[in-house]
Design an enzyme around this catalytic site. Structure first.
Site, short mmCIF file in Angstrom:
data_model
loop_
_atom_site.label_atom_id
_atom_site.label_comp_id
_atom_site.label_asym_id
_atom_site.label_seq_id
_atom_site.Cartn_x
_atom_site.Cartn_y
_atom_site.Cartn_z
N GLU A 446 0.84 -1.19 0.00
CA GLU A 446 0.00 0.00 0.00
C GLU A 446 0.88 1.24 0.00
OE1 GLU A 446 -2.62 -0.23 3.33
OE2 GLU A 446 -4.01 -1.56 2.30
N SER A 472 -3.96 2.23 0.56
CA SER A 472 -4.77 2.03 1.76
C SER A 472 -6.19 2.48 1.46
CB SER A 472 -4.19 2.87 2.90
OG SER A 472 -5.15 3.05 3.91
#
Length: 558
Positions: A446, A472
Site C-alpha cells: 500500500e 490504503s
C-alpha cells in the site's frame, strides 16, 4: 439434522483415541452429540482492531452453547497494515490473506468441524476468512470486532489518516509543529476497533453484510458498544442454526450476492482494495465475477455517503444514520440490488433490510439526491493499463478528474516518499511507483505514506500518483493503483521513462501515455526483467512465483 461432519472424529469404537484427546481438555460425551463449531479467532496484541477480539469470541461461544452447539476456538494470524506501512513489512499483509485462508482450511478439515464463526476485523483478515468459507463450503458466519470511535483535537474530529498520517505532510511543509503533531498522534485512535473511517477493514466488514455472510450491523456498530457483543452472541447462535439447516457459504455467495456487495461498495465509496478481495473471494466460490463488473456497476449506482477519507464522517456516524441496512434498503427501493439472495440470517437480503430507514440525510443521501451519479470506484484502461487500473473517484477533487503531466519515475515506494518529502515533486507531476505489484513487490504494498504526504502538503489538486502497487482504504486524491499488467511481468508501466507525458481521464475511464505503439514495442524489446526483491527461501519468494495479477484479485495460480 443430517449426520454431522464431526462424527468422523467423535463417534464409534474406532474413535476412542480421538475422544480421549478431547477428554484431556475437559470435553464431556454430551459435547460430541452437538455440532462442533469452530470459533476462528484472529485476536492478537498488535492490531487495535483485534486487541479486543477475545471478548467478541467469548460472546460468540456463549451464543453457540446457548443454541446447542459445542464451541471450540482456534487462532489465525493478522498484520496491522498501519504499523506495517512504509517499510519492508508492507510486503506481507496481502500475502497473509492466502496464509489465513490456507490455515483455516487445514484446521477445519484436519478436525472435521461442522461449522465455523469467523471472528476478524482488519484488512486482509476479513477477505482471508471469507475466502476460506467460500473454498470449504462448510456452514459459516463472519462477525467483526467493529470500528473504533473517532478521535478529536481542538474540537475537530480526526482519525488515523486525517490525523496522524496526513499530519506528517503538514509538519513537513511547516503547517504543524512537532508538539502539535504529537498531540494529533496521541488522539487519532482513541479506542480499540478497526480504524474509524471507511478504509479497507470497515469497507470489507460492511460488504460482508451485502454479501450475506454477516448479520446486519456488522459493518458499523462501534467496537466499544454493548450492541457489538450482542451481535457476536447472535452470530454464535446463528452458526448452530446454519449447521442444522445445512445452509452453506456457496448457497449464499452467488453472483447476485457479489454484485450486491459491489453495488454497496459503489454507493458508500469504499476502499479500492475491495476489487482485489471480492475477486479473490469469488474465485474461491467459483463465481464468474470480474474487474469489469465493478465499472459496469459504478456507472449505474450513485455515491450516497462521504465517509472519511472521502469526507469527514466516521463509521459511528454511519451507524447513527441507519447503518449499512439503511443504505441497502435505499438501494433496494430503487431497484439497484438483487433482493432475493439468501443470507446467514436464513432470510433474504430484502427481508434483512426492509425495515431500515435513513435517519440522517446529511450522512446517507438518497438515490434521488446523491453526492454523485456514479459510484465510488472507477476502472481505467488504456495503453498504460491494458488489463485495468483502479481509482477511488469519489475521493478525487473535480479539478483532478482529468490531468496530463510528466512522469516522475520511481522503482520503489521508499524512493518516491523521499522525493515527495524532499520537495522534489512539482505541481503538475505524475508520480509513478512501479515494481511494487503482487510479483514485483512482492506483495503489492500500500502507498499510504506517499499519498498522505501529497495530501498533507496540499498537492492533491495538482499532483497525481499511479502505481502497480495498491493504496490504503484511507487514501484520497488522484491515486491510481493496481495498474495491470504490473511492471515485473513486462507491463507498460515498466517501460516508462522520466518525463513521458501521462494522460489521466477518469470520466472517460482512460489511463495512457503519449507514446506510439511502435515506441512502446521498441522499449518492450529492450526491457530487461529485474531480479526479484524476495529473499530466496522465504514465504515471499514462494508467493511471488504463484501470485497472479491485480486484475484477477491477486490470487494464486491453480
Amino acid at each position: 439434522m443430517k449426520k454431522l461432519r464431526s462424527n468422523e472424529v467423535t463417534q464409534g469404537l474406532a474413535r476412542a483415541g480421538h475422544r480421549s484427546l478431547l477428554y484431556a481438555m475437559g470435553y464431556v460425551p454430551e459435547d460430541f452429540e452437538k455440532p462442533m463449531i469452530a470459533v476462528v479467532n484472529a485476536q492478537n496484541e498488535i492490531i487495535p482492531g483485534h486487541y479486543h477480539l477475545d471478548e467478541i469470541a467469548k460472546q460468540v461461544k456463549l451464543g453457540i452453547a446457548s443454541a446447542g452447539g459445542t464451541p471450540i476456538e482456534f487462532p489465525v494470524i493478522g498484520i496491522c497494515d498501519g504499523i506495517a506501512m512504509n517499510h519492508s513489512g508492507m510486503k506481507y499483509p496481502l500475502a497473509t490473506r492466502e496464509l489465513i485462508c490456507d490455515s483455516i482450511e487445514a484446521m477445519m478439515i484436519g478436525h472435521k468441524f461442522d461449522g465455523m464463526v469467523l471472528v476478524g476485523n482488519c484488512d486482509k483478515i476479513v477477505p482471508g476468512m471469507l475466502m476460506a468459507a467460500a473454498r470449504l463450503d462448510i456452514p459459516a458466519i463472519y462477525i467483526s470486532g467493529g470500528p473504533m470511535l473517532q478521535g478529536q483535537v481542538n474540537g475537530e474530529k480526526i482519525d488515523l489518516i486525517s490525523g496522524a498520517y496526513e499530519g506528517v505532510g503538514l509538519y513537513n511543509v511547516g503547517k504543524l509543529t512537532a508538539d502539535e503533531l504529537t498531540v494529533i498522534e496521541e488522539n487519532s485512535c482513541p479506542t480499540c476497533g478497526s480504524c474509524a473511517g471507511l478504509f479497507t477493514a470497515n469497507t470489507m466488514n460492511s460488504l460482508a453484510e451485502a454479501l450475506g455472510m454477516a448479520l446486519p450491523g456488522n459493518g458499523t456498530i462501534p467496537a466499544p458498544f454493548g450492541r457489538r457483543k450482542q451481535l457476536a452472541k447472535r452470530a454464535g447462535m446463528r452458526a448452530v442454526e446454519l449447521v442444522k439447516q445445512d445452509i452453506k457459504p456457496r448457497d449464499i455467495m452467488t453472483i447476485g450476492a457479489f454484485k450486491n456487495a459491489a453495488v454497496l461498495d459503489m454507493a458508500i465509496g469504499g476502499s479500492t482494495n475491495t476489487t482485489l478481495h471480492l475477486l479473490a473471494i469469488a474465485h474461491e466460490a467459483e463465481v464468474d465475477f470480474k474487474l469489469e463488473d465493478f465499472d459496469k456497476i459504478s456507472k449505474t449506482v450513485p455515491n450516497l455517503t462521504k465517509i472519511s477519507p472521502s469526507g469527514v464522517h466516521s463509521m459511528h456516524d454511519m451507524d447513527n444514520a441507519g447503518g449499512i441496512s439503511a443504505v441497502l434498503n435505499e438501494l433496494h427501493k430503487n431497484g439497484l440490488i438483487y433482493p432475493n439472495e439468501l443470507t446467514v440470517t436464513g432470510l433474504t437480503l430484502k427481508e434483512n433490510v426492509e425495515r431500515a430507514r435513513i435517519l440522517d440525510s446529511k450522512i446517507i443521501k438518497t438515490v434521488a439526491e446523491p453526492y454523485s451519479q456514479q459510484g465510488g470506484i472507477a476502472i481505467l484502461h488504456g495503453n498504460l493499463a491494458p488489463d485495468g487500473a483502479v481509482v477511488k473517484q469519489s475521493a478525487v477533487k473535480p479539478e483532478m478528474m482529468r490531468h496530463t503531466g510528466p512522469a516522475r519515475i520511481f522503482d520503489s515506494e521508499e524512493d518516491a516518499y523521499e522525493a515527495i518529502l524532499g520537495n522534489k515533486i512539482k505541481k503538475g507531476d505524475v508520480v509513478v511507483i512501479r515494481y511494487e505489484g503482487p510479483k514485483g513487490g512482492p506483495g503489492m504494498r500500500e502507498m499510504l505514506n506517499p499519498t498522505a504526504a501529497i495530501c498533507g502538503m496540499g498537492l492533491d489538486t495538482s499532483v497525481a500518483l499511479i502505481t502497480d502497487g495498491r493504496f490504503s482504504g484511507g487514501t484520497r486524491g488522484p491515486a491510481i493503483g493496481h495498474v495491470s499488467p504490473e511492471a515485473m511481468t513486462g507491463g507498460p508501466i515498466g517501460l516508462l521513462f522520466e518525463g513521458d507525458m501521462i494522460e489521466i481521464d477518469i470520466p472517460d475511464r482512460r489511463l495512457s501515455v503519449q507514446l506510439s505503439d511502435e515506441e512502446l514495442e521498441k522499449r518492450r524489446e529492450a526491457w530487461v526483467k529485474p531480479p526479484t526483491k524476495a529473499k530466496p527461501g522465504t514465504y515471499l519468494s514462494r508467493y511471488s512465483k504463484l501470485v497472479t495479477s491485480a486484475n484477477t484479485g491477486g490470487v494464486f495460480e491453480k
